[in-house]
Design an enzyme around this catalytic site. Structure first.
Site, mmCIF file in Angstrom:
data_model
loop_
_atom_site.group_PDB
_atom_site.id
_atom_site.type_symbol
_atom_site.label_atom_id
_atom_site.label_comp_id
_atom_site.label_asym_id
_atom_site.label_seq_id
_atom_site.Cartn_x
_atom_site.Cartn_y
_atom_site.Cartn_z
ATOM 1 N N ASN B 82 -14.023 -85.580 6.793
ATOM 2 C CA ASN B 82 -14.336 -84.371 6.028
ATOM 3 C C ASN B 82 -15.538 -84.540 5.114
ATOM 4 O OD1 ASN B 82 -10.974 -84.547 6.009
ATOM 5 N ND2 ASN B 82 -11.930 -82.717 6.893
ATOM 6 N N ILE B 90 -18.773 -82.592 0.782
ATOM 7 C CA ILE B 90 -17.324 -82.734 0.987
ATOM 8 C C ILE B 90 -16.743 -81.410 1.474
ATOM 9 C CG2 ILE B 90 -15.127 -83.310 -0.131
ATOM 10 C CD1 ILE B 90 -16.929 -84.643 -2.350
ATOM 11 N N CYS B 91 -15.891 -81.480 2.492
ATOM 12 C CA CYS B 91 -15.229 -80.258 2.928
ATOM 13 C C CYS B 91 -13.792 -80.276 2.423
ATOM 14 C CB CYS B 91 -15.241 -80.162 4.454
ATOM 15 S SG CYS B 91 -14.568 -78.603 5.006
ATOM 16 N N LEU B 92 -13.583 -79.548 1.359
ATOM 17 C CA LEU B 92 -12.254 -79.531 0.753
ATOM 18 C C LEU B 92 -12.035 -78.119 0.219
ATOM 19 C CD1 LEU B 92 -9.786 -81.158 -0.165
ATOM 20 C CD2 LEU B 92 -11.042 -81.796 -2.218
ATOM 21 N N LEU B 125 -16.671 -82.491 8.907
ATOM 22 C CA LEU B 125 -18.089 -82.497 8.616
ATOM 23 C C LEU B 125 -18.732 -83.704 9.277
ATOM 24 C CD1 LEU B 125 -18.443 -81.344 4.930
ATOM 25 C CD2 LEU B 125 -19.485 -80.311 6.929
#
Lengths: 373, 140
Positions: B82, B90-92, B125
């Site tokens: 991620n 960051i993919c959160l 990601l």
């Protein structure tokens, strides 16, 4: 004899205002003040004309307007009453006329209400000019303009908001808190975007108020301390004199050469005892000061969004309390859910948390430092 | 009179200094004169491949924080499905559309640390790391 306000006059006022706004954005406050002053002049002139027109609509035959202290005096005909108005008082800015008219039954007193003097547009000119004065730190001018603005438009959020800030700067803190609270109430109803700023100004005013009372307390305490120290020193002198006077003069002279050990010891003991009293007294006062020093604000008095002490607490269906202004901003900008519980929630689901509001107000009264925590 | 944003950030800083989360080694403004750029140092959770590692994060705080999430990036390279290997992005969800103003910089950092040990293969990601994770999961 009454004249229509020319459309030009109304228009001219708006033109001056627009120019003033441009100068304000360019931070040329003096130039902006000139434009707003011109706008106010045009607008008041236009209002004065339409005002006499309205009275004219009741076929006022003759108006003599003369400033007489705060009142305008006029004599007029009110034809539908077939009565001669003898006396008409018109407070310079208010909603009503009082007039006395003569009828067959004698003199009568009557109140006439008009909307003529409420004029939000002219109130805006005054608040705009007040804002310029605020930037220039001319607080007396701010106060004068805002008071006029509030008379023309009692619901003016800006009028109360700016007035409150000027009062804060002039250390008229009670009035400041009062004005800012009114501004807050009006702002919530009008749904203005700068609600957070108003809360900030209110906190600032409260802090100033607290500081003021602290200074007074400090002064009172240091006066008291001085007085008590004086008492101790007088007592020390009295006791020392007593020891010295107890000796005969010859011995007193003699003791200068031959130290009389018992007397010296007694004098030392008296001095020591009083020095101890003085330092104990200072300690007590210092401790009292420490107790007044900064402490922690309980977490439950803090807004979960801004981390400030809450001014207007509202409770969500999840039972969590927030500052109304910040929670509404969250609804507008992020979404309709409770920030902590994430359950669906909107401004219609909120209730004021009155008990918490009272608890916070009580806490702030005793811990004024906390308003700016 | 300091503005609401500055006051909130100062309180967040005080809160971290008083009661720092374990594995969050540092959380502080990078420079003294700019409170809108912070750095954080994460330590890898024990019993995970990240144990013993330290990662530096850069936090850019928008002017409308906390009404908008902070922008957090990895400055230290990390291999995670991620997290973008090159940009550190960051993919959160909580840093995007699931943000809430009740979150803090500290809680966001803790969420990132939890992401390290609980990757979300559905929003990758880093495609290679993601493929490896899926492949490994399939094997199990």
């Amino acid at each position: 004899m009454s004249t229509q306000p020319t459309p030009n006059q109304v228009h001219a006022a708006e033109v001056h205002k627009t120019r003033g706004n441009a100068y304000f954005s360019a931070r040329d406050y003096d130039a902006a003040i000139k434009e707003y002053t011109a706008a106010i002049k045009e607008k008041l002139e236009a209002m004065r004309k339409s005002e006499s027109n309205k009275v004219g609509g009741m076929r006022v035959k003759h108006i003599m307007i003369r400033p007489l202290s705060k009142f305008l005096l006029a004599a007029a005909w009110i034809p539908h009453q077939h009565a001669h108005v003898l006396f008409l008082s018109l407070p310079s800015v208010s909603l009503c006329f009082t007039y006395v008219y003569a009828t067959s039954r004698g003199l009568q007193l009557c109140n006439l209400s008009f909307q003529i003097n409420q004029n939000p547009a002219v109130s805006v000119y005054f608040t705009n000019r007040a804002l310029c004065y605020l930037k220039l730190k001319k607080y007396d001018h701010v106060i004068a303009d805002c008071e006029k603005a509030n008379k023309f438009d009692p619901k003016s959020v800006k009028g109360h908001y700016l007035l409150g800030q000027a009062f804060t700067e002039k250390l008229r803190t009670d009035e400041a808190v009062n004005e800012l609270e009114q501004a807050y109430e009006l702002a919530v109803k009008a749904n203005v975007t700068y609600l957070g700023d108003i809360i900030q100004a209110l906190l600032n005013a409260r802090k100033k108020k607290w500081e003021q009372s602290e200074r007074e307390r400090d002064k009172r305490e240091s006066d008291l301390l001085k007085y008590l120290k004086g008492l101790i020193n007088t007592e020390r002198e009295r006791q020392l004199q007593k020891v010295l006077a107890g000796k005969n003069p010859v011995a007193a002279t003699f003791s200068k050469f031959v130290s009389n050990s018992t007397d010296v010891d007694r004098l030392d003991a008296i001095n020591k005892a009083h020095d101890e009293k003085l330092s104990a007294l200072e300690q007590v006062f210092a401790q009292a000061d420490e107790n007044m020093g900064p402490r922690e604000v309980p977490e439950y008095f803090l807004d979960k969004i801004s981390f400030n002490v809450i001014h207007d607490p509202v409770i969500t269906p999840s039972g969590i309390t927030y500052e109304r202004a910040h929670l509404n901003e969250h609804f507008r900008k992020i979404g309709h859910f409770d920030p902590l519980s994430r359950k669906e929630c909107s401004d219609k689901d909120l209730y004021p948390n009155l008990a918490l509001k009272e608890a916070i107000e009580d806490f702030l009264k005793k811990n004024g430092w906390a308003v700016d925590y | 009179m300091t503005d609401t944003l500055t006051r909130r950030l100062i309180k967040e800083l005080m809160e971290f200094r008083k009661d720092p989360a374990p594995d969050l080694k540092d959380l502080t403004p990078e420079k003294e004169d700019d409170i809108l750029v912070w750095k954080a140092i994460l330590e890898g959770e024990r019993d995970t491949p990240y144990e013993g590692g330290q990662w530096k994060l850069r936090i850019n705080i928008p002017r409308n924080y906390p009404m908008a999430p902070p922008n957090i990036k990895f400055m230290t390279k990390i291999c995670h499905p991620n997290i973008h290997f090159k940009s550190g992005e960051i993919c959160l969800d909580v840093l995007k559309n699931a943000w809430s103003p009740a979150w803090t910089l500290q809680s966001a950092c803790i969420a990132i640390r939890l992401l390290l040990s609980n990757p979300e293969p559905s929003s990758p990601l880093n495609c290679d790391a993601d493929a490896e994770t899926r492949w490994a999961t399939n094997l199990l």
